[in-house]
Motif scaffolding. Structure first.
Motif, mmCIF file in Angstrom:
data_model
loop_
_atom_site.group_PDB
_atom_site.id
_atom_site.type_symbol
_atom_site.label_atom_id
_atom_site.label_comp_id
_atom_site.label_asym_id
_atom_site.label_seq_id
_atom_site.Cartn_x
_atom_site.Cartn_y
_atom_site.Cartn_z
ATOM 1 N N VAL B 103 0.889 -1.174 0.000
ATOM 2 C CA VAL B 103 0.000 0.000 0.000
ATOM 3 C C VAL B 103 0.910 1.201 0.000
ATOM 4 N N THR B 104 0.709 2.083 -0.941
ATOM 5 C CA THR B 104 1.611 3.242 -0.992
ATOM 6 C C THR B 104 0.884 4.470 -1.534
ATOM 7 N N PRO B 105 1.188 5.645 -0.971
ATOM 8 C CA PRO B 105 0.517 6.873 -1.395
ATOM 9 C C PRO B 105 1.256 7.533 -2.556
ATOM 10 N N SER B 106 0.538 8.336 -3.319
ATOM 11 C CA SER B 106 1.200 9.129 -4.359
ATOM 12 C C SER B 106 0.444 10.437 -4.548
ATOM 13 N N LEU B 107 1.157 11.392 -5.088
ATOM 14 C CA LEU B 107 0.575 12.720 -5.319
ATOM 15 C C LEU B 107 0.893 13.139 -6.740
ATOM 16 N N ARG B 108 -0.141 13.366 -7.525
ATOM 17 C CA ARG B 108 0.070 13.819 -8.909
ATOM 18 C C ARG B 108 -0.008 15.331 -8.946
ATOM 19 N N ILE B 127 4.781 13.098 -10.608
ATOM 20 C CA ILE B 127 4.199 12.266 -9.559
ATOM 21 C C ILE B 127 5.186 12.226 -8.392
ATOM 22 N N GLY B 128 4.634 12.448 -7.200
ATOM 23 C CA GLY B 128 5.444 12.319 -6.001
ATOM 24 C C GLY B 128 5.149 10.964 -5.385
ATOM 25 N N LEU B 129 6.184 10.197 -5.091
ATOM 26 C CA LEU B 129 5.941 8.852 -4.587
ATOM 27 C C LEU B 129 6.985 8.453 -3.557
ATOM 28 N N VAL B 130 6.659 7.351 -2.861
ATOM 29 C CA VAL B 130 7.617 6.802 -1.908
ATOM 30 C C VAL B 130 8.450 5.799 -2.688
ATOM 31 N N ALA B 131 9.664 6.220 -3.043
ATOM 32 C CA ALA B 131 10.445 5.489 -4.046
ATOM 33 C C ALA B 131 10.660 4.029 -3.674
ATOM 34 N N GLN B 132 11.001 3.814 -2.416
ATOM 35 C CA GLN B 132 11.291 2.444 -2.019
ATOM 36 C C GLN B 132 10.068 1.532 -2.221
ATOM 37 N N GLU B 133 8.895 2.084 -1.825
ATOM 38 C CA GLU B 133 7.663 1.294 -1.933
ATOM 39 C C GLU B 133 7.268 1.080 -3.383
ATOM 40 N N SER B 134 7.355 2.128 -4.175
ATOM 41 C CA SER B 134 6.912 1.924 -5.561
ATOM 42 C C SER B 134 7.908 1.059 -6.311
ATOM 43 N N ASN B 135 9.165 1.076 -5.899
ATOM 44 C CA ASN B 135 10.113 0.143 -6.512
ATOM 45 C C ASN B 135 9.786 -1.302 -6.139
ATOM 46 N N ARG B 136 9.325 -1.476 -4.904
ATOM 47 C CA ARG B 136 8.980 -2.849 -4.506
ATOM 48 C C ARG B 136 7.766 -3.345 -5.301
ATOM 49 N N MET B 137 6.862 -2.406 -5.645
ATOM 50 C CA MET B 137 5.694 -2.800 -6.459
ATOM 51 C C MET B 137 6.125 -3.358 -7.816
ATOM 52 N N LEU B 138 7.265 -2.887 -8.318
ATOM 53 C CA LEU B 138 7.735 -3.354 -9.636
ATOM 54 C C LEU B 138 8.083 -4.841 -9.623
ATOM 55 N N ALA B 139 8.273 -5.379 -8.419
ATOM 56 C CA ALA B 139 8.650 -6.787 -8.338
ATOM 57 C C ALA B 139 7.460 -7.709 -8.614
ATOM 58 N N TRP B 140 6.229 -7.136 -8.611
ATOM 59 C CA TRP B 140 5.036 -7.977 -8.860
ATOM 60 C C TRP B 140 5.136 -8.588 -10.250
ATOM 61 N N ASN B 141 5.082 -9.905 -10.317
ATOM 62 C CA ASN B 141 5.192 -10.550 -11.629
ATOM 63 C C ASN B 141 4.491 -11.890 -11.581
ATOM 64 N N ILE B 277 -4.035 6.390 -3.105
ATOM 65 C CA ILE B 277 -3.360 5.340 -2.352
ATOM 66 C C ILE B 277 -3.461 4.080 -3.204
ATOM 67 N N ALA B 278 -2.294 3.605 -3.637
ATOM 68 C CA ALA B 278 -2.296 2.409 -4.474
ATOM 69 C C ALA B 278 -2.273 1.168 -3.592
ATOM 70 N N VAL B 279 -3.106 0.185 -3.952
ATOM 71 C CA VAL B 279 -3.129 -1.076 -3.224
ATOM 72 C C VAL B 279 -2.780 -2.186 -4.209
ATOM 73 N N GLN B 280 -1.630 -2.807 -3.970
ATOM 74 C CA GLN B 280 -1.237 -3.907 -4.846
ATOM 75 C C GLN B 280 -1.470 -5.231 -4.112
ATOM 76 N N LEU B 281 -2.148 -6.147 -4.776
ATOM 77 C CA LEU B 281 -2.463 -7.438 -4.151
ATOM 78 C C LEU B 281 -1.454 -8.492 -4.605
ATOM 79 N N HIS B 282 -1.481 -9.611 -3.932
ATOM 80 C CA HIS B 282 -0.586 -10.675 -4.369
ATOM 81 C C HIS B 282 -1.041 -11.238 -5.710
ATOM 82 N N HIS B 283 -2.378 -11.420 -5.852
ATOM 83 C CA HIS B 283 -2.896 -12.010 -7.086
ATOM 84 C C HIS B 283 -4.108 -11.216 -7.570
#
Ligand SMILES: Nc1ncnc2c1ncn2[C@@H]1O[C@H](COP(=O)(O)OP(=O)(O)O)[C@@H](O)[C@H]1O
Ligand SMILES: [Mg+2]
Lengths: 230, 466
Positions: B103-108, B127-141, B277-283
């Motif tokens: 779960v991570t916030p962002s500001l456009r 876009i303003g973001l929490v870099a560490q968190e949004s980088n972790r979102m990139l791992a979703w595959n 607030i972005a919510v990324q799920l496992h599946h």
């Protein structure tokens, strides 16, 4: 019980506007355990008569009683089962299934009758030997001569022990000598097994073998020991 | 007649006319291969798009109601002030926690970026973001895609660091500093002309700036934005990287910065907010459950702010459009191939019935019922369908393997770099099952009429047939 009894049976074919009376008010009885030969010129109605006796065609009028049962009004499935149980066929063109071996062709009626495998094997082997094809069970019809094919067909017609075996001109596609051998074989098996056999033929060789002769012309019985005289 | 004898007879009848059976099989193989390959290609594109969207902005986003449709880049009117509490609530919720990967916030925000040293400015979407968190979102595959996403170098970088699109870098004439490829710098004369056209005060400002800047600091730009109260605000930023964003329209506008930097620019000393607030799920399959719970949570504990939950399909209409477009193409191809196979098999079986009329009459005379004849031909068709499906499947898998290992690439419309061409056949169970069931179904349908015709033959007519 009489295997075949026909009462006032008529069959008419319609060719465009013309009506052809293939059988006209035929009545006859065939006694059990006989070798009956139907003779007559080409177009006289032999095949039509055999088709009616074999329950693969229906009369327009009259009654057909086979193995004690009136069949002319039976439903198609019941009639199929009836044929599978009571009737064996030998055809002029042998009519074996080309993709099945001699053994499998002979076995087929037993599969239809849901006979158990061991019993099937026993009966098929017995008939292969009886028709003189020992060792040829694995051959496909294409690998067999005409006479051999007709032997397979005879075995197929007898394997399920029917009450009645019908053969429509079984020697017409065979040379004289082979034809004589086939008729001798049929005569022998008929005698040994006590089965009723009805053969149509205009071959004097065949007629000579008859227990009972039926002569037919223009769809009518003209001279027969089996004719029912009114 | 027992099943073994029936199938053995059917198989031998198929082998009887090998050339015809092979030609029929070939039609089925080609058809099934085409359907499976296209289906696999379509699946790959949709999974690829989905992966990209989920990596960037999660499966679900919480936004202030109306922001997505009407808000545009006006963060001020649509800020979510309560975001830290909402994020904490999601992380602590017993239903949501096991479903949620991030779960991570962002500001456009929108604004104007200027490289005053070069005398150029451009509007940007930042876009303003929490870099560490949004980088972790990139791992979703979840679909094992070949991922083109590279982590933003913002994580651990200075507060004023930003990453911009390579297109924007070109427009801001930062090519040399940022090593942007394919960059033709404006000729000197044109640059001079451009410079003289700029307003005097900007010129003065930029002259002052460039005088101050050492050569090494040529990566600095200014970002002008309007604050929550409507006043202009400027931040001096350091561009640490230019990144190819894929889609050119985005590449020419994109800027990413730390959330804190973006909030400082928009909210100054007032309480900061975010736009999403972005919510990324496992599946992806967890979306309905997560959404229901999320909406319940927002409705009960955070009902003071009018918030809504949007899924990635809504946030990216292109996904649904692509899905629909490829779906209708797939349907068209499937129907076309289905009809071809239908007629091919119908013709094959029809010819077989014709050729075997005497045999049909013989079998019927011996005592096989009408249904037995029908079963025999249906059985042949079923066998043909099964063999055709198996061979088609093998062929599709082999070709898919070859394509997937060929390294072929293509550039999708609107994209500025090439993707590997991949087809997903093997892993796509619905496609596999659907196509094979469909193929066998078509086989049976096309055999139905010939089989029925065979069963309805009159015995004496069939026997007289030559
Ligand atoms: N399907 C049919 N359609 C029209 N006429 C037929 C048909 N079958 C037989 N016939 C006619 O019925 C008569 C008897 O034929 P058939 O029983 O085949 O005689 P045979 O077997 O003694 O040669 C012949 O005149 C024949 O032309
Ligand atoms: Mg005849």
């Amino acid at each position: 019980m009489q295997p075949v009894s026909l009462r006032n049976v008529s069959k008419v074919y319609h060719l465009d506007a013309v009506e052809v009376a293939a059988l006209n008010e035929v009545s006859l009885d065939i006694e059990a355990g006989r070798f009956t030969v139907i003779s007559g010129p080409s177009g006289s109605g032999k095949t039509t008569l055999l088709n009616l006796i074999g329950c693969i065609d229906r009369p327009d009028r009259g009654e057909v009683i086979i193995a004690g049962q009136a069949v002319q009004d039976m439903k198609d499935d019941a009639l199929s089962d009836f044929r599978a149980r009571h009737i064996g066929f030998v055809f002029q063109n042998f009519n074996l299934l080309p993709v099945l071996s001699a053994y499998e062709n002979i076995e087929y009626p037993l599969l239809l009758g849901k006979v158990a495998p061991a019993e099937r094997r026993r009966r098929v082997r017995e008939l292969i030997d009886a028709v003189g094809l020992t060792g040829r069970g694995d051959s496909r019809p294409g690998q067999l001569s005409g006479g051999q094919r007709q032997r397979v067909a005879i075995a197929r017609a007898l394997v399920h022990s029917p009450a009645l075996v019908l053969a429509d001109e079984p020697t017409a596609n065979l040379d004289r000598q082979t034809g004589a051998a086939i008729i001798a074989l049929m005569r022998q098996l008929q005698h040994e097994r006590g089965v009723s056999v009805v053969v149509s033929s205009h071959d004097p060789q065949v007629q000579a073998e008859a227990d009972t002769s039926i002569h037919i012309r223009d769809g009518q019985i003209v001279d027969s020991e089996a004719e029912v005289t009114a | 007649m027992n099943a073994r004898a029936l199938f053995s007879l059917a198989l031998r009848n198929l082998l009887r006319n090998r050339r015809r059976s092979l030609a029929t099989l070939l039609a089925m193989i080609v058809g099934l291969t085409a359907i499976l390959l296209f289906g696999g290609y379509r699946a790959n594109i949709l999974y690829g798009m989905q992966t990209g969207f989920v990596q960037q902005s999660g499966h679900l986003q919480i936004q202030r109601r109306g922001y997505f449709l009407d808000g545009g880049d006006s963060p001020t009117a649509y800020g979510i002030a309560d975001y830290p509490k909402i994020i904490a609530a999601i992380r602590n919720d017993t239903t949501l926690a096991p479903l949620v990967a991030m779960v991570t916030p962002s500001l456009r925000l929108g604004g104007i970026a200027g490289n005053f040293a070069a005398g150029v400015s451009r509007s940007v979407m930042a876009i303003g973001l929490v870099a560490q968190e949004s980088n972790r979102m990139l791992a979703w595959n979840d679909y094992d895609m070949v991922s083109y996403a590279r982590p933003l170098p913002l994580a651990g970088a200075d507060e004023d660091a930003v990453v911009i699109g390579s297109g924007l870098a070109r427009k801001l004439q930062l090519c040399a500093v940022l090593n942007v490829p394919d960059c033709s710098q404006a000729p000197a004369a044109a640059k001079a002309a451009e410079t003289t056209n700029a307003p005097d005060d900007v010129l003065a400002l930029s002259a002052q700036e460039s005088a101050q800047q050492p050569a090494a600091a040529r990566n600095r730009i200014e970002m002008l934005a309007s604050t929550a109260r409507g006043a202009p605000n400027v931040a001096s930023l350091s561009v640490i990287e230019a990144k190819n964003m894929g889609v050119k329209a985005i590449d020419d506008l994109y800027m990413a910065m730390h959330l804190s930097q973006a909030q400082k620019l928009i909210y100054g000393a007032s309480p900061p907010a975010v736009t999403a607030i972005a919510v990324q799920l496992h599946h992806t399959a967890q979306m309905p459950a997560a959404r229901t719970r999320l909406e319940a949570l927002l409705g009960s504990e955070f009902s003071a702010e009018p918030l809504e939950v949007l899924d990635f399909q809504t946030l990216n209409p292109m996904y649904g459009q692509t899905d629909q477009f490829m779906g209708s193409m797939f349907g068209f191809i499937a129907v076309l191939i289905g009809v071809i196979v239908l007629f091919t098999i119908g013709n094959t079986m029809g010819t077989a019935v014709m050729e075997r009329t005497t045999e049909i009459g013989t079998l019927r005379a011996i005592g096989l019922r009408r249904s037995g004849i029908r079963r025999l031909f249906m059985c042949e068709a079923l066998l043909l369908g099964a063999i055709g499906s198996a061979a088609g499947l093998a062929s599709a898998l082999a070709i898919a393997y070859a394509i997937n290992h060929s390294g072929w690439t293509w550039t999708p419309p609107g994209y500025s770099y090439a993707y590997l061409i991949l087809v997903r056949v093997g892993q796509n169970t619905p496609l596999l099952v659907g196509s094979i069931v469909g193929m066998i179904g078509v086989t049976l349908i096309s055999a139905w009429w010939p089989a029925r015709r065979a069963a309805r033959l009159e015995i004496v007519d069939a026997l007289r047939h030559v």
